[in-house]
Structure formats: structure tokens, C-alpha cells
Design a protein around this motif. Structure first.
Motif, mmCIF file in Angstrom:
data_model
loop_
_atom_site.group_PDB
_atom_site.id
_atom_site.type_symbol
_atom_site.label_atom_id
_atom_site.label_comp_id
_atom_site.label_asym_id
_atom_site.label_seq_id
_atom_site.Cartn_x
_atom_site.Cartn_y
_atom_site.Cartn_z
ATOM 1 N N TYR A 5 1.020 -1.282 -0.072
ATOM 2 C CA TYR A 5 0.084 -0.003 0.158
ATOM 3 C C TYR A 5 0.894 1.333 0.126
ATOM 4 O O TYR A 5 0.983 2.003 0.989
ATOM 5 N N LYS A 6 1.527 1.465 -1.096
ATOM 6 C CA LYS A 6 2.137 2.786 -1.176
ATOM 7 C C LYS A 6 1.141 3.905 -1.844
ATOM 8 O O LYS A 6 0.052 3.640 -1.919
ATOM 9 N N LYS A 7 1.556 5.129 -2.200
ATOM 10 C CA LYS A 7 0.644 5.962 -2.244
ATOM 11 C C LYS A 7 -0.322 5.747 -3.478
ATOM 12 O O LYS A 7 -1.480 5.903 -3.374
ATOM 13 N N GLN A 8 0.127 5.392 -4.703
ATOM 14 C CA GLN A 8 -0.870 4.996 -5.738
ATOM 15 C C GLN A 8 -1.934 3.985 -5.200
ATOM 16 O O GLN A 8 -2.852 3.962 -5.810
ATOM 17 N N ASP A 9 -1.270 2.954 -4.525
ATOM 18 C CA ASP A 9 -2.339 1.922 -4.055
ATOM 19 C C ASP A 9 -3.381 2.503 -3.048
ATOM 20 O O ASP A 9 -4.625 2.282 -3.189
ATOM 21 N N LEU A 10 -2.958 3.468 -2.297
ATOM 22 C CA LEU A 10 -3.849 4.144 -1.328
ATOM 23 C C LEU A 10 -4.965 4.969 -1.961
ATOM 24 O O LEU A 10 -6.166 5.049 -1.867
ATOM 25 N N SER A 11 -4.551 5.663 -3.193
ATOM 26 C CA SER A 11 -5.295 6.474 -4.069
ATOM 27 C C SER A 11 -6.360 5.285 -4.718
ATOM 28 O O SER A 11 -7.395 6.038 -4.620
ATOM 29 N N ARG A 12 -5.907 4.386 -5.276
ATOM 30 C CA ARG A 12 -7.015 3.404 -5.683
ATOM 31 C C ARG A 12 -8.098 2.820 -4.444
ATOM 32 O O ARG A 12 -9.205 2.941 -5.034
ATOM 33 N N VAL A 13 -7.487 2.454 -3.699
ATOM 34 C CA VAL A 13 -8.429 1.702 -2.485
ATOM 35 C C VAL A 13 -9.331 2.795 -1.971
ATOM 36 O O VAL A 13 -10.462 2.316 -1.595
ATOM 37 N N SER A 14 -8.901 4.107 -1.949
ATOM 38 C CA SER A 14 -9.658 5.114 -1.067
ATOM 39 C C SER A 14 -10.771 5.323 -2.245
ATOM 40 O O SER A 14 -11.640 6.404 -1.509
ATOM 41 N N CYS A 15 -11.170 4.783 -3.086
ATOM 42 C CA CYS A 15 -12.486 4.874 -4.005
ATOM 43 C C CYS A 15 -13.619 4.744 -3.049
ATOM 44 O O CYS A 15 -14.814 5.353 -3.124
ATOM 45 N N LEU A 16 -13.383 3.891 -2.009
ATOM 46 C CA LEU A 16 -14.381 3.446 -1.038
ATOM 47 C C LEU A 16 -13.601 3.483 0.292
ATOM 48 O O LEU A 16 -12.571 2.856 0.320
ATOM 49 N N SER A 17 -14.204 4.079 1.312
ATOM 50 C CA SER A 17 -13.644 4.020 2.805
ATOM 51 C C SER A 17 -14.781 3.915 3.643
ATOM 52 O O SER A 17 -15.867 4.510 3.481
ATOM 53 N N VAL A 18 -14.561 3.475 4.778
ATOM 54 C CA VAL A 18 -15.323 3.441 5.945
ATOM 55 C C VAL A 18 -14.955 4.486 6.993
ATOM 56 O O VAL A 18 -13.722 4.735 7.389
ATOM 57 N N ALA A 19 -15.689 5.414 7.287
ATOM 58 C CA ALA A 19 -15.185 6.541 7.988
ATOM 59 C C ALA A 19 -14.913 6.085 9.487
ATOM 60 O O ALA A 19 -15.299 5.233 10.173
ATOM 61 N N PRO A 20 -14.062 7.048 9.951
ATOM 62 C CA PRO A 20 -13.445 6.852 11.410
ATOM 63 C C PRO A 20 -14.795 7.444 12.111
ATOM 64 O O PRO A 20 -15.376 8.455 12.139
ATOM 65 N N MET A 21 -15.089 6.527 13.167
ATOM 66 C CA MET A 21 -16.361 6.871 14.044
ATOM 67 C C MET A 21 -15.840 6.452 15.393
ATOM 68 O O MET A 21 -15.755 5.229 15.906
#
Length: 335
Positions: A5-21
């Protein structure tokens, strides 16, 4: 940081995320969510920089390797303290460090962090610049469109410009104002009107920024609509907690294009059993894990009974994996 999970991978996976709650997205919740989706980016509850740096509460950084990709959200307003907290987060193995500029609670305001920082974009820029200097993992920001009587049309682009100038490339925007006086944190999640249009315009105005939208997103199809409308990412909050299967089980197919079948919540529940056994062996309680599993079958036959069995039985002395097995057996009969 993991190689994966380098920067480009995080950019891809952050297409969907679960919020900090707060009180919800702890390590047990994240482990469950990761079993539903391999790709969705997960966030910790907010951890305050003072708790880590002054209080030495580094146990708050504990997580399971299976949770990757996982981001640490920090709260604070002192650049040096946030930089040190970010170092601790990187050392613990987090893939991303996120600064909270969105939480409206009184406790957060009294510490001069969270949404109140929307009033001090220069300080936020100083904070993220110090954090970026301290770590090699990506530093991101989660913010509101404004607070109190601010004009979001003016405030938000200025805020984004300031933090972009400090080197931030990825931002999640909760598409509501926060009212720091007169509304409770709970009311701040519902009462201020959503302004998706403004956030979409920010994407047009800042095409170089990776922008995710948050607030009021209740389904996976709605997330897809917002991505198709031009957003780089969608962050889902309460819907992902209360009905995690509905949001996450098909995410790897629908959002990330995998051929894998939709995740089976029964298989997920059974897959949690070894995790529960390890947690109990370390002195934990079943309810600490099972409370996050209550919504696993939301909207499905037997869901109410599943919730009742777990919620009533998990707090009893000696409760263990057999309670989950019993609840699954009852669920199968209901189906």
C-alpha cells in the motif's frame, strides 16, 4: 508501511472507505469489515496526539496486520505534537495518517482540534506540513465544508488551497457544515443540510486533488453514483456500521472490479470465530467483538433474532464462540 500500500495503491483503494467513528471503528470492527472487503480503506477511531505523545497511550495504536489497508486518524492542533504522533503511527505500521478537521464535539473543541480548525486554515497547513516532514506515509485531511456562519463557497476552496500548498494530495470532505454552538455531535451528523453539489464543484476546481465525499451516503449504489458524478472516492459512515454486508460484501466486485463472488455474511461470521477465540485467550470479552457483528444480517431473515441472541448473551460470564454458533444455527432455521 507495507510494500503493498504505497501512495498510488492508497489512491486506488480510497475509492471507497469506512469513516472513522468514535466508539465504533475500533480494531475489532475493522477486522470484521476487512473480512467483508479486501480492498476498502479502513480508518481508526480518532486518536488524539496528546494521548499518544503526552499520555504515552501507544496501546491505542494496536491493530491486526489483516486490517491493511488501514489509516490512523489523529486529532490535535500542535504541529510538533502531531508530527511526533504521526511518527508513532508510522512506526506502528499504518498506511496513512489522517488529520481530523471535522469532529464537532465539545470535548474536541476544548482541545482546539476537529471542526473548529476550519476557522484556522493556516494552522492546519502548518500541522500537515510538520506531519509530512516527519513521516514517509501519506498525510491526508478529513474536513467539513465550513462551520457556524462561515460561507462554504468561500471558506472551503481557501481551505483546500492552503492544505494543498502544504503538500496534501488527498482530502475527504463531509458535505455538511458543523455548528459548534447549539447542536450536539449527533445532531451535527443529521441537521445541517448536505451540499453534495459544492463538493462536486470542488473536484472541478481542484482536479489535481484526490477528493472523497462523506455524509449521508446510505448504500453502495449511491456510492457508485457519486463516483460516476466525478468524485475520486466515497466515504461511508453509519450505513457501513449498521449494515456492513450491504455496503462492503459486494464492494470488491462493484467498486474495484474483482471477479470474486459477493462475500457471504455467514462465512464472515464463522471466520470471526478464531479471532474471537484469540481475543478471549488474551483476556478480552466476547461483547467487545460481537457488538460490531449485530448488523451483519441487517434486512435478512432472522436478523432480529441474531441481534437479540448476541446482544443478550455476549455480556454473560464465560460467553464465547459457541454463542455465535448458536445464533448462526437459529439464523439458518429462520431462513
Amino acid at each position: 508501511m507495507t510494500e503493498k500500500y504505497k501512495k498510488q495503491d492508497l489512491s486506488r483503494v480510497s475509492c471507497l472507505s469506512v469513516a472513522p467513528m468514535m466508539d465504533w471503528t475500533d480494531r475489532h470492527c475493522r477486522f470484521l469489515h476487512r473480512m467483508l472487503s479486501r480492498e476498502t480503506l479502513l480508518y481508526t477511531e480518532m486518536v488524539t496526539a496528546p494521548a499518544l505523545v503526552r499520555g504515552g497511550a501507544v496501546h491505542l495504536l494496536d491493530f491486526s496486520p489483516e486490517e491493511h489497508p488501514v489509516a490512523l486518524q489523529l486529532g490535535g492542533s500542535d504541529p510538533e505534537e502531531l508530527a511526533e504522533a504521526a511518527r508513532l503511527g508510522q512506526a506502528a505500521g499504518y498506511d496513512e495518517i489522517n488529520l481530523n478537521v471535522g469532529c464537532p464535539s465539545d470535548r474536541v473543541q476544548s482541545g482546539t482540534f476537529g471542526a473548529v480548525l476550519m476557522k484556522q486554515p493556516g494552522l492546519v497547513a502548518d500541522c500537515v506540513a510538520a506531519m509530512r516532514e516527519a513521516v514517509s506515509v501519506e498525510v491526508t485531511v478529513k474536513c467539513r465544508i465550513g462551520v457556524d456562519d462561515q460561507d462554504p463557497e468561500t471558506v472551503l476552496p481557501d481551505f483546500l488551497d492552503r492544505i494543498r500548498g502544504a503538500g496534501v494530495g488527498r482530502v475527504t470532505i463531509h458535505a455538511r457544515k458543523a455548528w459548534l454552538q447549539g447542536l450536539s455531535p449527533k445532531e451535527n451528523r443529521d441537521i445541517p443540510p448536505l451540499d453534495y453539489g459544492l463538493v462536486l464543484r470542488m473536484k472541478q476546481a481542484f482536479p489535481d486533488l484526490h477528493l472523497s465525499i462523506n455524509g449521508g451516503i446510505a448504500s453502495l449504489p449511491q456510492a457508485v453514483e457519486l463516483l460516476e458524478a466525478g468524485m475520486d472516492g466515497v466515504m461511508v459512515g453509519r450505513a457501513a456500521y449498521h449494515a456492513p454486508t450491504d455496503i462492503l460484501a459486494a464492494a470488491d466486485r462493484v467498486i474495484y472490479g474483482h471477479d470474486a463472488p459477493v462475500t457471504d455474511p455467514v462465512a464472515v461470521a464463522r471466520g470471526m470465530l478464531p479471532y474471537i477465540e484469540r481475543h478471549l485467550a488474551q483476556g478480552g470479552k466476547l461483547a467487545q467483538v460481537s457488538r460490531h457483528m449485530l448488523g451483519l444480517f441487517a434486512g435478512r431473515p432472522g436478523a432480529r433474532h441474531w441481534r437479540r441472541v448476541l446482544s443478550e448473551g455476549a455480556h454473560r460470564p464465560g460467553a464465547g464462540p459457541e454463542l455465535v454458533e448458536a445464533a448462526l444455527s437459529d439464523l439458518a432455521q429462520a431462513a
